[in-house]
Design an enzyme around this catalytic site. Sequence first.
Site, mmCIF file in Angstrom:
data_model
loop_
_atom_site.group_PDB
_atom_site.id
_atom_site.type_symbol
_atom_site.label_atom_id
_atom_site.label_comp_id
_atom_site.label_asym_id
_atom_site.label_seq_id
_atom_site.Cartn_x
_atom_site.Cartn_y
_atom_site.Cartn_z
ATOM 1 N N CYS A 176 0.837 -1.192 0.000
ATOM 2 C CA CYS A 176 0.000 0.000 0.000
ATOM 3 C C CYS A 176 0.877 1.249 0.000
ATOM 4 O O CYS A 176 1.865 1.291 0.733
ATOM 5 C CB CYS A 176 -0.874 -0.044 1.246
ATOM 6 N N PRO A 177 0.583 2.219 -0.816
ATOM 7 C CA PRO A 177 -0.555 2.393 -1.715
ATOM 8 C C PRO A 177 -0.252 2.008 -3.162
ATOM 9 O O PRO A 177 -1.022 2.313 -4.064
ATOM 10 C CB PRO A 177 -0.826 3.893 -1.629
#
Length: 67
Positions: A10-11
């Site tokens: 993430c992200p």
Amino acid sequence: MEVDALGLLCPLPVLRLRKRMAPLPSGAEVHLLADDPAAHVDVPHFCAEAGHAFLGVEGQRFRIRKG
């Protein structure tokens, strides 16, 4: 279209997905391969915010239809 984000955290899976979806026409179906556990929250949230349809997930394969 298939977007491979395996091994990314993430992200990055959502950022890669957004970049690859940008040139696609509305209604295009995209499969995102992602093994980051956060993707199970991030991908549906991204779809809701961007107006895309989250079609579901099976294992590490997320299905999205561009809005």
